[in-house]
Design an enzyme around this catalytic site. Structure first.
Site, PDB file in Angstrom:
ATOM      1  N   GLN A   1       0.837  -1.190   0.000  1.00  0.00           N
ATOM      2  CA  GLN A   1       0.000   0.000   0.000  1.00  0.00           C
ATOM      3  C   GLN A   1       0.877   1.247   0.000  1.00  0.00           C
ATOM      4  O   GLN A   1       1.977   1.258   0.563  1.00  0.00           O
ATOM      5  CB  GLN A   1      -0.962  -0.016   1.184  1.00  0.00           C
ATOM      6  CG  GLN A   1      -0.337   0.212   2.546  1.00  0.00           C
ATOM      7  CD  GLN A   1      -1.362   0.072   3.654  1.00  0.00           C
ATOM      8  OE1 GLN A   1      -2.036  -0.949   3.772  1.00  0.00           O
ATOM      9  NE2 GLN A   1      -1.494   1.102   4.477  1.00  0.00           N
TER      10      GLN A   1
ATOM     11  N   GLY B   1       9.835  21.914  14.367  1.00  0.00           N
ATOM     12  CA  GLY B   1      10.758  22.539  15.300  1.00  0.00           C
ATOM     13  C   GLY B   1      10.785  21.828  16.627  1.00  0.00           C
ATOM     14  O   GLY B   1      11.238  20.706  16.735  1.00  0.00           O
TER      15      GLY B   1
ATOM     16  N   ASP C   1       2.030  24.065  12.090  1.00  0.00           N
ATOM     17  CA  ASP C   1       2.306  24.680  13.392  1.00  0.00           C
ATOM     18  C   ASP C   1       3.809  24.908  13.480  1.00  0.00           C
ATOM     19  O   ASP C   1       4.598  23.993  13.217  1.00  0.00           O
ATOM     20  CB  ASP C   1       1.832  23.758  14.516  1.00  0.00           C
ATOM     21  CG  ASP C   1       2.170  24.304  15.890  1.00  0.00           C
ATOM     22  OD1 ASP C   1       1.677  25.394  16.227  1.00  0.00           O
ATOM     23  OD2 ASP C   1       2.923  23.641  16.633  1.00  0.00           O
TER      24      ASP C   1
ATOM     25  N   ASP D   1       6.911  25.731  15.794  1.00  0.00           N
ATOM     26  CA  ASP D   1       7.329  25.686  17.194  1.00  0.00           C
ATOM     27  C   ASP D   1       8.792  26.116  17.281  1.00  0.00           C
ATOM     28  O   ASP D   1       9.706  25.300  17.377  1.00  0.00           O
ATOM     29  CB  ASP D   1       7.140  24.265  17.739  1.00  0.00           C
ATOM     30  CG  ASP D   1       7.318  24.181  19.246  1.00  0.00           C
ATOM     31  OD1 ASP D   1       7.843  25.145  19.832  1.00  0.00           O
ATOM     32  OD2 ASP D   1       6.949  23.152  19.829  1.00  0.00           O
TER      33      ASP D   1
ATOM     34  N   GLU E   1      11.646  27.726  19.264  1.00  0.00           N
ATOM     35  CA  GLU E   1      12.027  27.979  20.657  1.00  0.00           C
ATOM     36  C   GLU E   1      13.466  28.499  20.728  1.00  0.00           C
ATOM     37  O   GLU E   1      14.381  27.702  20.904  1.00  0.00           O
ATOM     38  CB  GLU E   1      11.851  26.696  21.476  1.00  0.00           C
ATOM     39  CG  GLU E   1      10.419  26.165  21.442  1.00  0.00           C
ATOM     40  CD  GLU E   1      10.218  24.899  22.277  1.00  0.00           C
ATOM     41  OE1 GLU E   1      11.016  24.645  23.214  1.00  0.00           O
ATOM     42  OE2 GLU E   1       9.266  24.159  21.981  1.00  0.00           O
TER      43      GLU E   1
ATOM     44  N   TYR F   1       3.945  26.122  30.770  1.00  0.00           N
ATOM     45  CA  TYR F   1       4.475  25.029  31.584  1.00  0.00           C
ATOM     46  C   TYR F   1       5.993  25.080  31.482  1.00  0.00           C
ATOM     47  O   TYR F   1       6.545  25.906  30.747  1.00  0.00           O
ATOM     48  CB  TYR F   1       3.924  23.669  31.137  1.00  0.00           C
ATOM     49  CG  TYR F   1       3.805  23.463  29.642  1.00  0.00           C
ATOM     50  CD1 TYR F   1       4.938  23.282  28.849  1.00  0.00           C
ATOM     51  CD2 TYR F   1       2.570  23.474  29.008  1.00  0.00           C
ATOM     52  CE1 TYR F   1       4.842  23.097  27.485  1.00  0.00           C
ATOM     53  CE2 TYR F   1       2.457  23.299  27.637  1.00  0.00           C
ATOM     54  CZ  TYR F   1       3.594  23.099  26.882  1.00  0.00           C
ATOM     55  OH  TYR F   1       3.497  22.923  25.511  1.00  0.00           O
TER      56      TYR F   1
END
Length: 581
Positions: free
Chosen positions: A287, A313, A352, A354, A356, A423
């Protein structure tokens, strides 16, 4: 799943081995240890031999020793006590093609050599859904190994039928409702371990909106399919799929100015058995798409309200953003082409980012300028059009800190959401303490660093011009902890990070709620002092408080890191979903 040994009763315990996955040079293995007696098992010892050329690599949920081709695993401190009927699993990655022999659990043979007593049957094979209606679900399963007299069918954990056949129809069910089935085989030697669960939703009705007009965004880690043994199917079996609005798939890499694949095997090549697959259908060798991507595609077919976003990231792979932003348009184009590659068409709904951190230090330091975040988001919105463009951002609200270093308000104009990582404010990287909650909702007397709390981060971002509806409040599905701590209240000294399953100083919520229950709360989050260890983490109760805060502040919803840290029935994600309603 390939069952290799029928478990045998041995001083109240049994053990069974399965190959959970196989590839050219190796396999994933799992032992299931079950208390088949009538009294509590306090500690277990499992041993077996592998033929020459077959070896154990990484192992989790146990302590491994090896002597030549012989392996012994003893329990961890948190999974050695098993009540009657309770099971625990030990997983590992293996190389080679051999199967275990000479298995012994607590000194007795795993293949039936227990004073002439017959062994309990093995776990039934993969459950497969049949006809599904508004009020009934049909299932069938492959036979269990060993001497089987009948099968018990469990629905949502309760026995609903006993049958000698290998199929069952559950009727009288509610429309548009998910039900989770397992099956156990019974024989002269007792009741064997349960099959892998299968979750099926009845037809009819309308798919419920998880949280109204707010979002509940959960990260799914690409590498979690290895040591953590957490797969897309777990999102369904835990009941979490109906409560999520978005899944952020983490992570893709940023290299040489471009978006690149993180782990291609896990992403689109790993073959799933029927038992491991979201829909109970096994992958085939030919597949075109397998792995997490195919499982996510199946998940979206079952739960079409979920949007899947590819996140790039993260802490380890943020170092490439600075170079990529030397040409933001080319960077955005490379990412668009990868996210929308025809090989996985229909899997992803956007991207998205990310990073940092822009114009600040994380694992590496960046000096691309305060406007780099705005320029990045502008370039990605231009390239991705009406697809989702989001970003995970810092919560450092200290004076001159990471929020001040970048133009988050400017970038928010081009973003659907900015996920605030509220957090990891404090942790055992400060080895001697002071102990402090890693995700405080607000400041408190004695907090180690001013500006390191959720409320001040949200207020600073709003004051800079970020619309509240574009901000989500971050929740960690884990705790951070220290050891060498004598003081129960926050602010105590320590000698270093507390031991953790995968990394010192960090542990999943699902483990901590059992091994170190909360003993107090401060600043809207929980803490726990057990022995000489001190942990802080969110519980369903503190999550509810944080969701109330998010609604009061007019935020867009919540984001959490990450799915595998939750309990098998999704306690924390349920608390988020209920709290946002």
């Amino acid at each position: 799943m390939v069952a290799l040994a029928a478990p045998a009763q041995a001083a109240g315990a049994s053990a069974a081995f399965t190959k959970t996955s196989e590839w050219d040079s190796g396999f994933g293995g799992q032992w299931t240890i079950t208390n088949t007696g009538t009294s509590t098992v306090n500690g277990w010892n499992l041993s077996w031999d592998f033929p020459s050329g077959t070896t154990v690599g990484a192992l989790w949920n146990g302590v491994l020793t090896r002597s030549g081709n012989s392996y012994t695993v003893t329990n961890e401190s948190w999974n050695g006590t098993l009540a009657p009927g309770q099971s625990t699993t030990v997983g590992f990655s293996g190389s080679g093609t051999g199967n275990p022999t000479n298995c012994r659990i607590n000194g007795a043979s795993c293949d039936g050599g227990n004073g002439g007593q017959p062994g309990a049957p093995g776990a039934p094979g993969a459950l497969v859904p049949g006809t599904v209606t508004n009020n009934s679900i049909a299932i069938s399963w492959a036979p269990a190994s060993g001497d089987v007299t009948e099968y018990e069918v469990l629905r949502n954990g309760s026995v609903v039928a006993t049958t000698t056949a290998r199929n069952h129809v559950s009727s009288g069910l509610s429309a548009n409702t998910s039900y989770t089935f397992t099956v156990r085989a019974k024989g002269p030697g007792g009741t064997g371990p349960a099959s892998e669960p299968l979750t099926v939703r009845t037809t009819g009705g309308q798919q419920p909106d998880p949280v109204g007009d707010l979002v509940n965004v959960g990260y799914f880690t690409e590498w979690g399919v290895y040591g953590r043994n957490y797969h897309v199917k777990n999102i369904v079996s835990s009941g979490s799929a109906s409560k999520l609005t978005h899944i952020n798939y983490a992570f893709g890499n940023v290299q040489n100015g471009r978006c690149t694949i993180g782990d291609s095997y896990a992403a689109y090549d790993k073959a799933y058995t029927a038992a491991q697959s979201v829909d109970g259908v096994a992958d085939t060798w030919d597949q075109p798409l397998r792995g997490n991507f195919n499982q996510l595609k199946k998940l979206k077919e079952m739960h079409p309200h979920i949007k899947v976003v590819w996140s790039f990231g993260g802490w380890t792979w943020s170092g490439g953003f600075g170079q990529a932003m030397q040409n933001p348009q080319a960077f955005a184009k490379s990412c668009y082409d990868l996210v929308n590659d025809p090989r996985w068409e229909g899997v992803f709904d956007g991207i998205d980012l990310d990073w940092e951190y822009p114009n600040a230090c994380g694992l590496t330091c960046d000096n691309s300028g305060r406007d780099s975040f705005r320029r990045m988001m502008q370039a990605f919105r231009a390239e991705f059009g009406d697809q989702l463009v989001t970003a995970a951002i810092t919560a450092d609200a200290s004076s001159g800190g990471k929020i001040d270093a970048a133009d988050y308000a400017g970038g928010s104009r081009y973003a659907d959401y900015l996920h605030v990582m509220t957090y990891d404010f404090f942790g055992a990287w400060a080895a001697q303490g002071p102990t402090a909650p890693h995700s405080p909702l607000n400041a408190y007397p004695g907090i180690p660093q001013a500006g390191f709390n959720t409320h001040e981060a949200i207020q600073k971002l709003k004051a800079q011009g970020v619309p509240a509806k574009k901000l989500t409040l971050g929740i960690g599905f884990y705790g951070r902890g220290w050891t060498g701590v004598t003081q129960s209240a926050p602010g105590g000294s320590a000698t270093g990070p507390a031991p953790g399953t995968y990394e010192q100083g960090i542990e999943d919520y699902k483990v901590l709620k059992q091994t170190c229950p909360a003993t107090g709360t401060i600043a809207g989050t929980a803490y726990a002092h057990c022995g000489n260890n001190w942990w802080s983490y969110d519980t369903p109760q503190t999550v509810a408080g944080k969701m109330n805060y998010a609604k009061q502040q007019g935020l867009g919803g919540a984001m959490f890191w990450e799915l595998s840290g939750d309990t098998s029935n999704g306690e924390l994600i349920t608390a988020i979903s209920n709290g946002l309603r």
